[in-house]
Design a protein around this motif. Structure first.
Motif, PDB file in Angstrom:
ATOM      1  N   ARG A 133     -23.905 -24.592  16.221  1.00  0.00           N
ATOM      2  CA  ARG A 133     -25.367 -24.496  16.218  1.00  0.00           C
ATOM      3  C   ARG A 133     -25.779 -24.265  17.664  1.00  0.00           C
ATOM      4  N   ARG A 134     -26.036 -23.025  18.019  1.00  0.00           N
ATOM      5  CA  ARG A 134     -26.309 -22.695  19.412  1.00  0.00           C
ATOM      6  C   ARG A 134     -27.797 -22.677  19.704  1.00  0.00           C
ATOM      7  N   SER A 135     -28.151 -23.145  20.907  1.00  0.00           N
ATOM      8  CA  SER A 135     -29.566 -23.285  21.264  1.00  0.00           C
ATOM      9  C   SER A 135     -30.280 -21.937  21.295  1.00  0.00           C
ATOM     10  N   TRP A 136     -29.558 -20.836  21.589  1.00  0.00           N
ATOM     11  CA  TRP A 136     -30.222 -19.534  21.666  1.00  0.00           C
ATOM     12  C   TRP A 136     -30.813 -19.130  20.303  1.00  0.00           C
ATOM     13  N   GLN A 137     -30.259 -19.656  19.231  1.00  0.00           N
ATOM     14  CA  GLN A 137     -30.756 -19.281  17.905  1.00  0.00           C
ATOM     15  C   GLN A 137     -32.182 -19.774  17.684  1.00  0.00           C
ATOM     16  N   ALA A 138     -32.532 -20.895  18.295  1.00  0.00           N
ATOM     17  CA  ALA A 138     -33.859 -21.478  18.096  1.00  0.00           C
ATOM     18  C   ALA A 138     -34.792 -21.239  19.276  1.00  0.00           C
ATOM     19  N   ALA A 152     -19.704 -41.397  17.335  1.00  0.00           N
ATOM     20  CA  ALA A 152     -20.200 -40.037  17.524  1.00  0.00           C
ATOM     21  C   ALA A 152     -21.716 -40.019  17.533  1.00  0.00           C
ATOM     22  N   THR A 153     -22.263 -39.031  18.242  1.00  0.00           N
ATOM     23  CA  THR A 153     -23.705 -38.819  18.197  1.00  0.00           C
ATOM     24  C   THR A 153     -24.062 -38.050  16.934  1.00  0.00           C
ATOM     25  N   ASP A 154     -25.263 -38.259  16.465  1.00  0.00           N
ATOM     26  CA  ASP A 154     -25.734 -37.641  15.227  1.00  0.00           C
ATOM     27  C   ASP A 154     -26.179 -36.209  15.521  1.00  0.00           C
ATOM     28  N   VAL A 155     -25.192 -35.337  15.740  1.00  0.00           N
ATOM     29  CA  VAL A 155     -25.435 -33.934  16.070  1.00  0.00           C
ATOM     30  C   VAL A 155     -24.683 -33.061  15.065  1.00  0.00           C
ATOM     31  N   GLY A 156     -25.361 -32.050  14.534  1.00  0.00           N
ATOM     32  CA  GLY A 156     -24.706 -31.123  13.627  1.00  0.00           C
ATOM     33  C   GLY A 156     -24.202 -31.824  12.378  1.00  0.00           C
ATOM     34  N   GLU A 174     -18.200 -29.460  29.283  1.00  0.00           N
ATOM     35  CA  GLU A 174     -19.409 -28.656  29.458  1.00  0.00           C
ATOM     36  C   GLU A 174     -20.610 -29.530  29.142  1.00  0.00           C
ATOM     37  N   PRO A 175     -21.800 -29.161  29.644  1.00  0.00           N
ATOM     38  CA  PRO A 175     -22.969 -30.037  29.502  1.00  0.00           C
ATOM     39  C   PRO A 175     -23.266 -30.468  28.071  1.00  0.00           C
ATOM     40  N   GLU A 176     -23.123 -29.542  27.100  1.00  0.00           N
ATOM     41  CA  GLU A 176     -23.498 -29.888  25.723  1.00  0.00           C
ATOM     42  C   GLU A 176     -22.579 -30.923  25.090  1.00  0.00           C
ATOM     43  N   LYS A 177     -21.422 -31.190  25.709  1.00  0.00           N
ATOM     44  CA  LYS A 177     -20.481 -32.156  25.152  1.00  0.00           C
ATOM     45  C   LYS A 177     -20.842 -33.599  25.484  1.00  0.00           C
ATOM     46  N   GLY A 178     -21.797 -33.807  26.413  1.00  0.00           N
ATOM     47  CA  GLY A 178     -22.351 -35.139  26.613  1.00  0.00           C
ATOM     48  C   GLY A 178     -21.530 -36.099  27.457  1.00  0.00           C
ATOM     49  N   HIS A 179     -20.594 -35.595  28.263  1.00  0.00           N
ATOM     50  CA  HIS A 179     -19.780 -36.495  29.083  1.00  0.00           C
ATOM     51  C   HIS A 179     -20.628 -37.348  30.024  1.00  0.00           C
ATOM     52  N   ALA A 180     -21.671 -36.753  30.588  1.00  0.00           N
ATOM     53  CA  ALA A 180     -22.501 -37.496  31.542  1.00  0.00           C
ATOM     54  C   ALA A 180     -23.181 -38.685  30.858  1.00  0.00           C
ATOM     55  N   ILE A 181     -23.635 -38.492  29.627  1.00  0.00           N
ATOM     56  CA  ILE A 181     -24.245 -39.589  28.863  1.00  0.00           C
ATOM     57  C   ILE A 181     -23.210 -40.683  28.611  1.00  0.00           C
ATOM     58  N   GLU A 221     -22.923 -28.566  18.165  1.00  0.00           N
ATOM     59  CA  GLU A 221     -21.798 -28.796  17.265  1.00  0.00           C
ATOM     60  C   GLU A 221     -22.081 -28.359  15.828  1.00  0.00           C
ATOM     61  N   GLY A 222     -21.027 -27.850  15.157  1.00  0.00           N
ATOM     62  CA  GLY A 222     -21.076 -27.599  13.729  1.00  0.00           C
ATOM     63  C   GLY A 222     -20.513 -28.811  13.013  1.00  0.00           C
ATOM     64  N   LEU A 223     -19.200 -28.983  13.106  1.00  0.00           N
ATOM     65  CA  LEU A 223     -18.506 -30.202  12.684  1.00  0.00           C
ATOM     66  C   LEU A 223     -17.192 -30.230  13.454  1.00  0.00           C
ATOM     67  N   PRO A 224     -17.108 -31.006  14.538  1.00  0.00           N
ATOM     68  CA  PRO A 224     -15.896 -31.000  15.364  1.00  0.00           C
ATOM     69  C   PRO A 224     -14.662 -31.421  14.576  1.00  0.00           C
ATOM     70  N   THR A 225     -13.635 -30.595  14.630  1.00  0.00           N
ATOM     71  CA  THR A 225     -12.375 -30.933  13.973  1.00  0.00           C
ATOM     72  C   THR A 225     -11.788 -32.196  14.564  1.00  0.00           C
ATOM     73  N   THR A 226     -12.050 -32.446  15.835  1.00  0.00           N
ATOM     74  CA  THR A 226     -11.490 -33.634  16.482  1.00  0.00           C
ATOM     75  C   THR A 226     -11.953 -34.924  15.815  1.00  0.00           C
ATOM     76  N   ILE A 227     -13.171 -34.921  15.244  1.00  0.00           N
ATOM     77  CA  ILE A 227     -13.639 -36.099  14.511  1.00  0.00           C
ATOM     78  C   ILE A 227     -12.718 -36.375  13.333  1.00  0.00           C
ATOM     79  N   LEU A 228     -12.398 -35.312  12.586  1.00  0.00           N
ATOM     80  CA  LEU A 228     -11.530 -35.463  11.416  1.00  0.00           C
ATOM     81  C   LEU A 228     -10.127 -35.885  11.833  1.00  0.00           C
ATOM     82  N   GLU A 229      -9.637 -35.323  12.938  1.00  0.00           N
ATOM     83  CA  GLU A 229      -8.297 -35.671  13.417  1.00  0.00           C
ATOM     84  C   GLU A 229      -8.228 -37.134  13.823  1.00  0.00           C
TER      85      GLU A 229
END
Length: 395
Positions: free
Chosen positions: A131-136, A312-316, A219-226, A294-302
C-alpha cells in the motif's frame, strides 16, 4: 513445499507458459513470494520464465533459475523514453517465450507489463503486494503516476491478486480498480520449514534477558525510529536486547539515535541475516513497527510459524493475520508509548505469551499455507485465460 496435486480438480496446468516480471531481485518479501510461486508452478508442470526490470550484481541469486532475463531498466516511470524502451524489450521477451499468461509484481513492473500487452491480447495478473503512499497522494507527481497506472491497466485489462484485503481495498479506492477483478491470495508459508527453530530461550529460562528482533529493509516506513524510541521508554530495558537485521538508507540515522538514547548496550545491527530461521532462533519476540506501505509482511507469518510472539503495528493486512491478544499484540502505528507498553506487557505475563504463541502457530498453519494461496492464484489464472478465449487466445 506442498505438492501441486493437492489442488482441487480443474483444467490442467501442464505445459502452461507463465512469464513473471518483477522490479528487482533484492532480498525482500515480494521476491520471496515470487520465488515460492515460480517453484510451485514449475513443480506443477508449468513452463516458467522470470523477467527482472533491473538486476544488480548485489541481488540475491536464485540457484535453480539461471535463465533470468534482465531488461536493464535504467530509469523510472517518470522518464518516458526509458519506460518505453523497457516496455519494448519486454515485448521482445514475450515474442520469444510465447507465454499463455503474464504475472507481474510491484507497480513499475505492473505498468511495464501492461504497456507491453497491446490490445490486452494476453491474460495478465497483477499481484498487489503493498500500500504505497503515492496511490493516495494529491501531489502532482503522484497524480501523474496514478493516471499512468490507470491508463496502463485500461490497456491490459488485468486481473488483480492482493496479499491482503487491506492492500486490495487500498488499490481499489485510490487507483479506481474494478473490485470484481480483485481477489485476495494471502501471503503464505509452509510451517514445516520452521519446525527446526528451537523454543525461545527467554520463555524457557526466567533469568535470560528478553531479545527482540526486527528483520526488514531499514527505511523510514518500516518504523525503526519509533521502535528505538519505544525501547528507551521501557522501565527495565537493561534486561532487554534488540537485534536489527537488514540494511537501508536509514541505518546511519538510526545508529546516531541509538547513541543519543543511550541504547548502545541494548541494540545490535547485524546486517542481512544469514537465514530467517537462524535469526528466529536468536530472538524471543519479533517486532514489526511499520508506519506505512505494508500489504501483509511474510515475516509476520514466519515468526508465527517459528513460535515467536509478534508485536506489530496495525498497518495494512497485519490484523488479518494477528488477532490482538489472541495470536500476538497489535499497537497503533507511530506510537512509541503504546509500543513500549506492549513490550512491558510481554515482560510481565509469560503465560499469556505462551498462549498467544501456540494460537498463532495453529492459525498460520490453517489459514496461510502455500497450498491455500496457490489455489487462489490458479483460480485467477484460469479466470484470466478463460475471458481471453473469445478473443482467440487458447487456454
Amino acid at each position: 513445499m506442498p505438492q501441486p496435486d493437492l489442488l482441487e480438480p480443474g483444467p490442467s496446468l501442464e505445459g502452461l507458459r507463465v512469464l513473471h516480471v518483477v522490479d528487482n531481485l533484492k532480498l525482500g518479501g515480494t521476491q520471496a513470494l515470487g520465488l515460492r510461486m515460480l517453484t510451485w508452478l514449475s513443480q506443477a508442470g508449468c513452463q516458467v520464465k522470470l523477467c527482472v526490470l533491473s538486476r544488480s550484481p548485489r541481488d540475491h541469486q536464485w540457484p535453480w533459475l539461471p535463465d533470468v532475463v534482465d531488461l536493464d531498466f535504467s530509469g523510472d516511470y517518470r522518464v518516458p523514453f526509458a519506460l518505453s524502451r523497457c516496455a519494448g524489450k519486454f515485448r521482445e521477451v514475450v515474442e520469444d517465450f510465447h507465454p499463455d499468461l503474464i504475472h507481474s509484481y510491484l507497480w513499475t513492473s505492473d505498468v511495464v507489463a501492461a504497456l507491453s500487452n497491446r490490445g490486452a491480447r494476453l491474460p495478465h495478473v497483477v499481484h498487489i503486494v503493498d500500500r504505497r503512499s503515492w496511490q493516495a497522494s494529491r501531489a502532482i507527481k503522484a497524480r501523474i503516476r496514478q493516471w499512468m497506472t490507470r491508463r496502463a491497466f485500461a490497456r491490459s485489462q488485468p486481473r488483480f491478486l492482493a496479499v491482503s484485503a487491506a492492500a486490495g481495498d487500498f488499490a481499489v479506492e485510490h487507483l479506481r480498480l474494478d473490485p470484481g477483478r480483485v481477489g485476495v491470495a494471502y501471503n503464505s508459508i509452509d510451517v514445516e520449514g520452521y519446525d527446526g527453530v528451537g523454543p525461545s530461550a527467554w520463555i524457557e529460562k526466567s533469568d535470560r534477558p528478553l531479545t527482540l528482533g526486527i528483520a526488514s529493509r531499514i527505511e523510514p516506513e518500516k518504523g525503526h525510529a519509533i521502535l528505538l524510541d519505544a525501547l528507551s521508554r521501557v522501565a527495565d530495558r537493561g534486561n532487554i536486547r534488540l537485534r536489527i537485521a537488514g540494511e537501508g538508507s536509514s541505518r546511519p540515522m538510526l545508529e546516531q539515535q541509538v547513541q543519543r538514547l543511550g541504547l548502545c548496550e541494548v541494540v545490535q545491527f547485524i546486517g542481512w541475516a544469514e537465514s530467517f530461521q537462524k535469526f528466529m532462533g536468536e530472538i524471543d519476540v519479533f517486532v514489526v513497527p511499520s508506519v506505512d506501505s505494508e500489504g501483509l509482511p511474510t515475516t509476520i507469518l514466519e515468526a508465527m510459524a517459528s513460535r515467536r510472539l509478534v508485536i506489530a503495528t496495525d498497518v495494512g493486512g497485519a490484523r488479518e493475520a494477528i488477532r490482538n491478544r489472541v495470536d500476538g499484540l497489535m499497537v497503533p502505528p507511530g506510537s512509541a508509548p503504546e509500543f513500549a507498553a506492549a513490550i512491558e506487557a510481554v515482560v510481565n505475563d509469560r503465560p499469556a505469551v505462551r498462549r498467544m504463541i501456540e494460537s498463532a502457530r495453529t492459525r498460520v498453519a490453517r489459514d496461510f499455507s502455500t497450498t491455500k494461496m496457490m489455489q487462489t492464484v490458479v483460480e485467477s489464472y484460469r479466470a484470466a485465460i478463460a475471458e481471453r478465449q473469445p478473443m482467440g487466445v487458447a487456454p
